[in-house]
Scaffold this active site. Sequence first.
Site, PDB file in Angstrom:
ATOM      1  N   GLU A  80       0.586  -1.125  -0.037  1.00 61.56           N
ATOM      2  CA  GLU A  80       0.041   0.187  -0.075  1.00 61.56           C
ATOM      3  C   GLU A  80       1.090   1.491  -0.018  1.00 61.56           C
ATOM      4  O   GLU A  80       1.808   1.230   0.532  1.00 61.56           O
ATOM      5  CB  GLU A  80      -0.990   0.069   1.290  1.00 61.56           C
ATOM      6  CG  GLU A  80      -1.683  -1.284   1.007  1.00 61.56           C
ATOM      7  CD  GLU A  80      -3.121  -1.458   0.363  1.00 61.56           C
ATOM      8  OE1 GLU A  80      -3.014   0.474  -0.388  1.00 61.56           O
ATOM      9  OE2 GLU A  80      -3.791  -2.304   0.264  1.00 61.56           O
ATOM     10  N   ARG A  90     -18.508  -0.531   5.352  1.00 61.93           N
ATOM     11  CA  ARG A  90     -19.864  -1.314   4.465  1.00 61.93           C
ATOM     12  C   ARG A  90     -19.822  -2.577   5.246  1.00 61.93           C
ATOM     13  O   ARG A  90     -21.087  -2.668   4.998  1.00 61.93           O
ATOM     14  CB  ARG A  90     -18.940  -2.210   2.731  1.00 61.93           C
ATOM     15  CG  ARG A  90     -19.930  -2.537   2.083  1.00 61.93           C
ATOM     16  CD  ARG A  90     -19.528  -3.214   0.340  1.00 61.93           C
ATOM     17  NE  ARG A  90     -18.234  -3.557   1.292  1.00 61.93           N
ATOM     18  CZ  ARG A  90     -18.389  -5.516   0.974  1.00 61.93           C
ATOM     19  NH1 ARG A  90     -19.401  -5.490   1.270  1.00 61.93           N
ATOM     20  NH2 ARG A  90     -16.974  -6.922   1.550  1.00 61.93           N
ATOM     21  N   CYS A 143      -8.332  -2.256   7.995  1.00 60.09           N
ATOM     22  CA  CYS A 143      -7.351  -2.188   7.751  1.00 60.09           C
ATOM     23  C   CYS A 143      -6.412  -0.345   6.862  1.00 60.09           C
ATOM     24  O   CYS A 143      -5.067  -0.324   7.732  1.00 60.09           O
ATOM     25  CB  CYS A 143      -6.328  -3.675   5.894  1.00 60.09           C
ATOM     26  SG  CYS A 143      -6.828  -5.281   6.678  1.00 60.09           S
ATOM     27  N   HIS A 166      -1.639  -5.967   1.378  1.00 63.04           N
ATOM     28  CA  HIS A 166      -2.586  -6.981   1.663  1.00 63.04           C
ATOM     29  C   HIS A 166      -1.911  -7.845   0.758  1.00 63.04           C
ATOM     30  O   HIS A 166      -1.221  -7.797  -0.254  1.00 63.04           O
ATOM     31  CB  HIS A 166      -3.723  -6.183   0.668  1.00 63.04           C
ATOM     32  CG  HIS A 166      -4.473  -4.688   1.363  1.00 63.04           C
ATOM     33  ND1 HIS A 166      -4.284  -3.982   1.630  1.00 63.04           N
ATOM     34  CD2 HIS A 166      -5.584  -5.390   2.618  1.00 63.04           C
ATOM     35  CE1 HIS A 166      -5.839  -3.629   2.613  1.00 63.04           C
ATOM     36  NE2 HIS A 166      -6.355  -4.312   2.727  1.00 63.04           N
TER      37      HIS A 166
END
Length: 214
Positions: A80, A90, A143, A166
């Site tokens: 990342e 979500r 995360c 990830h």
Amino acid sequence: MRTVLVTGFEPFGGEAVNPSWEVVKQLEGMTIENHRVVTRQLPCVFGESLTALNAAIDELAPAAILAIGQAGGRVDITVERVAINVDDARIPDNRGQQPVDVPVVADGPAAYFSSLPIKAMVAALKEAGVPASVSQTAGTFVCNHVMYGLLHKIRGQANVKGGFIHIPFLPEQAAAHPGAASMAAQTVQRGLERAIAVAIRQQADIKMTGGTTH
């Protein structure tokens, strides 16, 4: 001997396992580039995850911190680039919390860039035959919450590096998600060992294309 802290998460979202912890726990006690690897499992919970992470950083005073998380649906190991200052869930976390448009750190900057040599890490993984790429988003779930909180914690400490990686589903998880990509735990572990080594020894990142068109 200095320490490298590597974290993974507990399972979430109905999964029986989380590949990040299944792989990360295998690294405990390893010596990589003359640094001892110490691992910790983080709860997949807003707030609690950073409490656990910050306690581990305070305890160990590591030279580098690599937080690892599951990204079901991704096809490779993704290093990342940036974390943003927003929680926008979500799905609920493992305590049923579902924050929407809430800052990770009140009055914190809009974003933090990883202080890891992300492109050098990606290049090293590819050279080792492990699929990898730079990711431009860590999402807005736990995360990203952890990545942002980690970089906020170590801000201004030039001698400490930190960032987030990830990883895809394990094959046994992908079997329950038709069409989803997966990566064997042994391949992920080989990639993470290489990523840790580069994170320790590489001071300046390399120049190579890592961007996307959309």
